[in-house]
Design an enzyme around this catalytic site. Structure first.
Site, short mmCIF file in Angstrom:
data_model
loop_
_atom_site.label_atom_id
_atom_site.label_comp_id
_atom_site.label_asym_id
_atom_site.label_seq_id
_atom_site.Cartn_x
_atom_site.Cartn_y
_atom_site.Cartn_z
N LYS A 163 35.68 72.13 58.98
CA LYS A 163 34.30 72.04 59.45
C LYS A 163 33.64 70.77 58.87
O LYS A 163 33.03 70.00 59.57
CB LYS A 163 33.56 73.30 59.01
CG LYS A 163 32.15 73.42 59.50
CD LYS A 163 31.60 74.80 59.17
CE LYS A 163 30.11 74.88 59.45
NZ LYS A 163 29.56 76.21 59.16
N GLU A 219 41.58 70.09 49.59
CA GLU A 219 42.93 70.54 49.94
C GLU A 219 43.32 70.01 51.32
O GLU A 219 44.41 69.47 51.52
CB GLU A 219 43.01 72.08 49.96
CG GLU A 219 42.85 72.75 48.61
CD GLU A 219 41.41 73.04 48.25
OE1 GLU A 219 40.49 72.39 48.81
OE2 GLU A 219 41.18 73.92 47.40
N GLY A 231 32.56 79.40 58.45
CA GLY A 231 34.01 79.22 58.38
C GLY A 231 34.77 80.51 58.66
O GLY A 231 35.68 80.55 59.48
N ARG A 232 34.40 81.57 57.96
CA ARG A 232 35.15 82.84 58.10
C ARG A 232 34.82 83.56 59.39
O ARG A 232 35.38 84.64 59.65
CB ARG A 232 34.90 83.73 56.88
CG ARG A 232 33.44 84.04 56.61
CD ARG A 232 33.26 84.62 55.22
NE ARG A 232 31.87 84.79 54.84
CZ ARG A 232 31.09 83.82 54.35
NH1 ARG A 232 31.56 82.59 54.22
NH2 ARG A 232 29.84 84.08 54.01
N GLU A 286 33.91 87.30 50.81
CA GLU A 286 33.11 86.09 50.75
C GLU A 286 31.72 86.38 51.34
O GLU A 286 30.73 85.78 50.95
CB GLU A 286 33.80 84.97 51.53
CG GLU A 286 33.32 83.58 51.14
CD GLU A 286 34.22 82.49 51.70
OE1 GLU A 286 35.26 82.21 51.10
OE2 GLU A 286 33.88 81.93 52.75
N HIS A 317 55.71 103.17 50.14
CA HIS A 317 56.76 103.19 49.12
C HIS A 317 56.35 102.40 47.89
O HIS A 317 57.18 102.04 47.08
CB HIS A 317 58.07 102.65 49.71
CG HIS A 317 58.56 103.50 50.84
ND1 HIS A 317 59.46 104.52 50.67
CD2 HIS A 317 58.19 103.53 52.14
CE1 HIS A 317 59.66 105.13 51.82
NE2 HIS A 317 58.90 104.55 52.74
N LYS A 358 34.60 73.98 45.12
CA LYS A 358 34.91 72.69 45.74
C LYS A 358 34.53 71.54 44.80
O LYS A 358 35.12 70.47 44.82
CB LYS A 358 34.17 72.55 47.07
CG LYS A 358 34.75 73.44 48.17
CD LYS A 358 34.13 73.18 49.53
CE LYS A 358 34.77 74.05 50.59
NZ LYS A 358 34.32 73.80 51.94
C1 G6Q Z 1 34.21 80.13 54.88
C2 G6Q Z 1 34.08 79.25 53.74
C3 G6Q Z 1 35.33 78.51 53.36
C4 G6Q Z 1 35.64 77.32 54.26
C5 G6Q Z 1 36.73 76.48 53.62
C6 G6Q Z 1 37.13 75.32 54.48
O1 G6Q Z 1 33.33 80.81 55.34
O2 G6Q Z 1 33.00 78.42 53.90
O3 G6Q Z 1 36.46 79.34 53.30
O4 G6Q Z 1 36.04 77.77 55.53
O5 G6Q Z 1 36.31 76.06 52.37
O6 G6Q Z 1 36.05 74.49 54.74
P1 G6Q Z 1 36.18 73.32 55.78
O7 G6Q Z 1 36.43 73.92 57.12
O8 G6Q Z 1 34.88 72.59 55.73
O9 G6Q Z 1 37.33 72.47 55.36
#
Ligand code: G6Q
Length: 546
Positions: A210, A216, A271-272, A357, A388, A508
């Site tokens: 986003k 990462e 994001g989620r 989250e 199990h 972050k």
């Molecule tokens: C989700 C969070 C988080 C995010 C990641 C990736 O709701 O905000 O998990 O999706 O940190 O972020 P970017 O899409 O900006 O790389």
């Protein structure tokens, strides 16, 4: 937001529940079922193809009435309307929360800042469909003219977990001669293992972020670019082997991806909550645009249900209220999600982010520290494997662990008696948890007195059973939307913002200070506690030796 002004724990609706809890906490599910032989059919609801059995919960009709009254008192109806309308209910980030607009039908209208966003949503879906079609048909060629045979999504958190989960869940519907992989971890092993047997000439990377600044993802994206360019011997290869999914066009361009190969989304998609936005591009390439559309229809069916159904028949509302009941009155700390469907193996991991989250918050919308518990821990594994291993604790441990069982009438891979055996197991688990086995029963089976306590199951352990016809794209959409809206229901009761993630933002930023301290040529001055400083020095020494 009016309902959050007062701590929920101080509201009459909550206090009525607290009083009621004292009256019902000792009642056994055996008694509840014995008193009403219609309970197993009556305490069910159905929507968007999902059958929801909540009869094995430690609730009476009065409990449900009081929980529903709590939802009313917390203004859940208004909150739902505000979300669907596009009000900026994500107050700490001053954003609308409109994942529901991602699955709104063509022609619908959802206005954000004076603009109807639905046409943009569909324009993006159309571009994604066209691109997916070209990759799937072999029309989109790599730099050397070969067709794409491997797609790697690089992203993390919300830009990874949804796509991975959906890819695994819908693997049955995927194009089998296309390899689809996911790289998320900054641990180089993730990238190395994902690419080691691939040919760069046939590999397409989708950089999903986003913000397009996440450490990462950008580290992996740069490694991917180096890997491609090194193998193909030409910087120009990037244009044919990289596409981006992002809201940040400037950073995408800086990375070297043409905006013609960028798929956008909007700040009102968390994001989620983004697996059905352009973040789902890898899913669409894998399962095809028609299946992706069917998935969106499943989401939408559940959205409409959440928006319009009376609360007493509203699946996400019931699910959310039951979660509050155990979390806040029984003191349950966790919820186990147990899909009896191998394809849903990543569903619990996906839900961990969605739920934890969203509702892992300790202040209310107006900034007050809560004096009650908020979001529970979600965890789980597909059945029957869990049986199990950790089910022992669910059956006989000292902790109360409400369970969500998820199962399907029809298998996607019919094989002898397998499906009957699978379903017999899930039904039996719910039954055993609820009713247990008394010491008398155990003794009647011939167990000696000394062994009877070990073989006794007290029962009274609650579970929901969710069943659907088969795991299809539409069912998956409905299932995800069920949990999304259950999370929202819970967040609305607790008065927290389910749509920000300041804890993630901190993560972050944290490593940024330590990276140069690890990499500096000369011994850096360390301004940390003694443990952190010693760990940094130890790693620097090891790094020098290596
Ligand atoms: C989700 C969070 C988080 C995010 C990641 C990736 O709701 O905000 O998990 O999706 O940190 O972020 P970017 O899409 O900006 O790389």
């Amino acid at each position: 937001m009016a309902p959050s002004q007062k701590s929920v724990a101080e509201t009459p609706a909550w206090q009525a529940l607290a009083k009621h809890f004292e009256q019902v906490r000792g009642i056994h599910l055996r008694e509840l079922f014995a008193a009403d032989n219609t309970r197993g059919e009556r305490m069910t609801a159905e929507a968007a193809g999902l059958y929801f059995d909540y009869s094995k919960h430690r609730v009476t009709d009065e409990t449900m009435k009081l929980l529903l009254a709590l939802a009313e008192a917390r203004g859940l109806r208004e909150r739902i309307d505000a979300m669907f309308r596009g009000d900026k209910i994500n107050a700490t980030e001053k954003r609308a929360v409109l994942h529901t607009a991602l699955r709104a039908p063509r022609g619908a209208s959802v206005v954000v800042d004076g603009q109807n966003v639905v046409p943009e949503v569909h324009a993006t879906l159309d571009r994604m469909a066209e691109f997916s079609r070209r990759v799937r048909d072999g029309e989109w060629k790599g730099h050397t003219g070969r067709r794409i045979r491997a797609v790697i999504n690089i992203g993390i958190g919300g830009s990874d977990l949804g796509p991975v989960m959906a890819y695994e869940a819908l693997h049955h519907y995927s194009m089998r001669d296309l390899t689809v992989r996911f790289v998320s971890n900054v641990d180089g092993t993730d990238f190395a293992e994902a690419t080691r047997d691939l040919d760069a000439a046939e590999t397409l990377f989708i950089i999903s972020s986003k913000t397009f600044t996440t450490l990462e993802t950008m580290t992996n994206a740069h490694s991917a670019r180096d890997w491609s360019v090194r193998a193909l011997g030409d910087e120009k290869a990037v244009a044919r082997h990289f596409v981006a999914v992002s809201t940040n066009a400037a950073e995408v361009v800086k990375f070297g991806i043409d905006t013609a190969n960028m798929f956008g989304f909007w700040d009102w998609v968390g994001g989620r909550y983004s697996m059905d936005s352009a973040i789902g591009l890898s899913t669409m390439i894998a399962i095809g645009p028609e299946n992706f559309t069917a998935m969106l229809e499943g989401f939408r069916a559940l959205d409409e249900h959440f928006r319009a159904a009376p609360f007493e028949r509203n699946l996400p509302v019931l699910m959310g209220l039951l979660a509050v009941w155990y979390n806040n009155f029984f003191g349950a700390e966790t919820v186990a999600v147990l899909p009896y469907e191998q394809y849903l193996k990543r569903f619990p991991a996906y839900l961990q982010q969605l739920t934890m989250e969203s509702n892992g918050k300790h202040v209310t919308l107006d900034g007050a520290v809560v004096n009650y518990q908020t979001g529970p821990i979600f965890w789980g594994e597909p059945g029957t494997n869990g049986q199990h291993s950790f089910y022992q604790m669910i059956h006989q441990g000292t902790k109360l662990i409400p369970c969500d069982f998820i199962a399907f009438d029809e298998p996607l891979n019919p094989l002898g008696r397998h499906h009957d055996l699978l379903i017999a197991n899930v039904i039996a688990q719910g039954e055993a948890l609820a009713f247990g086995k008394t010491a008398e029963q155990v003794k009647a089976e011939g167990a000696p007195d000394w062994l009877a306590p070990h073989r006794t199951f007290e029962g009274n352990r609650p579970s929901t059973t969710i069943m659907a016809r088969r795991l299809s794209p539409a069912t998956l959409g409905a299932l995800v939307a069920l949990y999304e809206h259950s999370v929202f229901t819970q967040g609305s009761i607790w008065g927290v913002n389910s749509f920000d993630q300041w804890g993630v933002e901190l993560g972050k930023a944290l490593a940024q200070k330590i990276i140069p301290e690890l990499e500096a040529a000369n011994e850096p001055a360390l301004n940390h506690d003694s443990s952190t400083a010693a760990l940094i020095r130890r790693y620097r020494k090891a790094r020098r030796k290596a």
